[in-house]
Design an enzyme around this catalytic site. Structure first.
Site, mmCIF file in Angstrom:
data_model
loop_
_atom_site.group_PDB
_atom_site.id
_atom_site.type_symbol
_atom_site.label_atom_id
_atom_site.label_comp_id
_atom_site.label_asym_id
_atom_site.label_seq_id
_atom_site.Cartn_x
_atom_site.Cartn_y
_atom_site.Cartn_z
ATOM 1 N N PRO A 292 112.234 33.283 -2.051
ATOM 2 C CG PRO A 292 111.365 34.657 -3.838
ATOM 3 C CD PRO A 292 112.390 34.390 -2.839
ATOM 4 C CB CYS A 360 99.377 -1.002 -2.363
ATOM 5 S SG CYS A 360 99.408 -1.950 -4.038
ATOM 6 C CE1 TYR A 388 109.300 23.146 -1.622
ATOM 7 C CE2 TYR A 388 107.359 24.456 -1.928
ATOM 8 C CZ TYR A 388 108.827 24.461 -1.394
ATOM 9 O OH TYR A 388 109.468 25.204 -0.783
HETATM 10 N N1 LLP Z 1 114.257 28.938 2.049
HETATM 11 C C1 LLP Z 1 114.245 28.297 2.964
HETATM 12 C C2 LLP Z 1 115.358 28.024 3.959
HETATM 13 C C3 LLP Z 1 113.222 27.318 3.241
HETATM 14 O O1 LLP Z 1 113.148 26.271 4.155
HETATM 15 C C4 LLP Z 1 112.209 27.516 2.216
HETATM 16 C C5 LLP Z 1 111.124 26.274 2.338
HETATM 17 C C6 LLP Z 1 112.086 28.231 1.069
HETATM 18 C C7 LLP Z 1 113.331 29.183 1.379
HETATM 19 C C8 LLP Z 1 111.236 28.202 0.141
HETATM 20 O O2 LLP Z 1 110.078 28.705 0.745
HETATM 21 P P1 LLP Z 1 108.629 28.837 -0.123
HETATM 22 O O3 LLP Z 1 108.683 30.098 -0.899
HETATM 23 O O4 LLP Z 1 108.638 27.705 -1.229
HETATM 24 O O5 LLP Z 1 107.531 29.067 0.751
HETATM 25 N N2 LLP Z 1 106.994 20.901 0.669
HETATM 26 C C9 LLP Z 1 106.303 21.844 1.394
HETATM 27 C C10 LLP Z 1 106.791 23.178 1.352
HETATM 28 C C11 LLP Z 1 108.241 23.235 2.326
HETATM 29 C C12 LLP Z 1 108.695 24.234 2.324
HETATM 30 C C13 LLP Z 1 110.085 24.289 3.390
HETATM 31 N N3 LLP Z 1 110.984 25.296 3.051
HETATM 32 C C14 LLP Z 1 104.969 22.004 0.388
HETATM 33 O O6 LLP Z 1 104.825 21.258 -0.485
HETATM 34 O O7 LLP Z 1 103.994 22.767 0.845
#
Ligand code: LLP
Length: 432
Positions: A292, A360, A388
């Site tokens: 997570p 811009c 993020y």
């Molecule tokens: N592990 C892997 C291999 C991942 O690709 C990701 C997220 C995570 C863990 C963590 O996942 P989470 O628990 O945060 O959902 N920038 C985007 C989110 C991209 C997530 C990509 N991978 C945003 O701002 O929504």
């Protein structure tokens, strides 16, 4: 301009109990955000230490006595102070680069609790991770497997490997953050996994230890996880028939948080179902790994920004603030919704605003079409910015990146200084 009467401020911002109003001023724990913004300047990322701990504890409580390793998906927020907190709480780390590995080591994280994901691992990154002694490499393709075998053999070491399979499951989330569909670049197609496992077992310098998947981010339903789990367990059955025994199952896919009116899925609701399925299928002995990111940090942070100008045009009302798309990219990139709260609400007569930055680009907006009562010079909080946010910030328009602060009870610590102009041009040089 439209005006309407609303409650001046909610008791607690959506989904973020450690941010609350105290005598009319938004606080993080015991610290006034107005004070922080005025003292340290804006834009400013502010995190709550207690919120990090609460989020992590919700996983620990859901896990109980089951054998589960939580590997914080540190791409969500990789400030050293944040990593240190999770390391203290016993977390492992999911990394995707040599840079992230270096950060975990700098923060005192335990390398034996690191899983290394990512589709493009380079030889030097593999070497660094082998030398650090990571728990396992989540290998995403056959060419990567071969490179890893070559690197570990050369070093006289053995790489523990989990194959990241792509289960072709629809996580029902934004297309940019869905990772487990056939058309995504991630993982090895599940039909091709048995052959890849046989190859892995035969390669020198490789020890097969697990299976991994990641289906996407901001997931609010149980079904996609259970679909993925079902497919992984069928694969594990098939591998057992081939004489390949696994020690762990990494069920990646990030639980969603509340940005607006989403109903997030509590870790306990998901994990109870996962444990039941593992038990029913005879795999209760397998170690479960989780990765997570967002759900551990997303609602533990806000971005403070100061209203510079209120600009009323025929078509729109703009609140031009000092934070921009380079500081918080999610709205520009995914049309993401973040709550906006004046730090010291003063009036109930609101106007419909687009909250925009000085960059811009017309994509430079942080919130659109919000009913807000705003004055020039006041500080507002962009909510749910702990995940993020800073990590995706850049220097477009030669804008120094914001400072980051961690609140701890009645105290705060600057955990990253604001960038300076000297930082911006460091490493650049002109021709003689
Ligand atoms: N592990 C892997 C291999 C991942 O690709 C990701 C997220 C995570 C863990 C963590 O996942 P989470 O628990 O945060 O959902 N920038 C985007 C989110 C991209 C997530 C990509 N991978 C945003 O701002 O929504």
């Amino acid at each position: 301009m439209t005006a309407q009467s609303t409650q001046i401020h909610p008791a607690t911002p959506a989904g973020a109990p450690h941010f609350h109003f105290q005598q009319g001023v938004l606080h993080a724990e015991g610290v006034s955000l107005e004070h922080l913004g005025k003292t340290l300047g804006t834009p400013l990322y502010v995190y709550s230490r207690a919120a990090l701990a609460t989020a992590f504890t919700s996983y620990l409580e859901a896990i109980g006595t089951h054998k589960v390793l939580v590997c914080y998906g540190m791409k969500a927020n990789s400030n050293l102070a944040v990593l240190k907190e999770f390391a203290r709480l016993g977390s492992g780390f999911d990394i995707v680069s040599g840079g992230e590995l270096a950060r975990v080591l700098a923060a005192g994280g335990n390398p034996a609790k690191i899983v290394f994901s990512g589709v493009g691992k380079q030889a030097w990154e593999m070497q660094a991770a082998l030398e650090a002694g990571v728990k396992c490499f989540n290998v995403e393709s056959v060419p990567e497997l071969k490179r890893l075998s070559a690197v570990s053999t050369e070093l006289g070491m053995t790489a523990r490997v989990s194959l990241r399979v792509n289960p072709d499951v629809d996580a029902k989330t934004h297309p940019y953050i869905s990772t487990g569909l056939k058309e995504n670049k991630f993982g090895i197609a599940i039909e091709e996994a048995p052959a890849a496992y046989q190859l892995a077992s035969s390669l020198p310098g490789i020890a097969v230890v697990g299976v991994d998947c990641h289906i996407g981010s901001q997931i609010t339903e149980v079904a996609p996880y259970l679909d993925a789990l079902d497919k992984l367990l069928k694969l594990i059955d098939e591998l057992a028939g081939l004489g390949i025994e696994l020690k762990h199952l990494d069920l990646g896919g990030g639980l969603g948080i509340r940005y607006d009116d989403e109903t997030p899925l509590a870790p306990k609701i998901l994990l109870d179902k996962v444990f039941a399925q593992l038990q029913a299928r005879g795999y209760a002995h397998l170690e479960l790994v989780l990765e997570p990111g967002r759900s551990l940090v997303g609602n533990a942070g806000v971005l403070l920004t100061t209203v510079q100008f209120l600009k009323h045009t025929e078509a729109r009302n703009f609140a031009i603030v000092d934070a921009a798309m380079n500081d918080l990219m999610r709205p520009a990139l995914y049309e993401a919704w973040h709550g906006v709260l004046p730090v010291v609400p003063h009036s109930s007569a609101t106007t419909l605003y687009d909250v925009v930055g000085p960059v811009c680009e017309s994509a430079d907006w942080l919130a659109r079409g919000r009913q807000l009562a705003l004055n020039e010079g006041e500080i507002i909080a962009i909510e749910s910015a702990g995940a993020y946010g800073f990590v995706m910030a850049g220097n477009y328009n030669s804008r120094p990146r914001p400072a980051e602060v961690m609140v701890d009870g009645d105290h705060y610590h600057v955990i990253r200084q604001r960038e300076t102009f000297e930082d911006l041009i460091r490493g650049e040089s002109c021709l003689p």
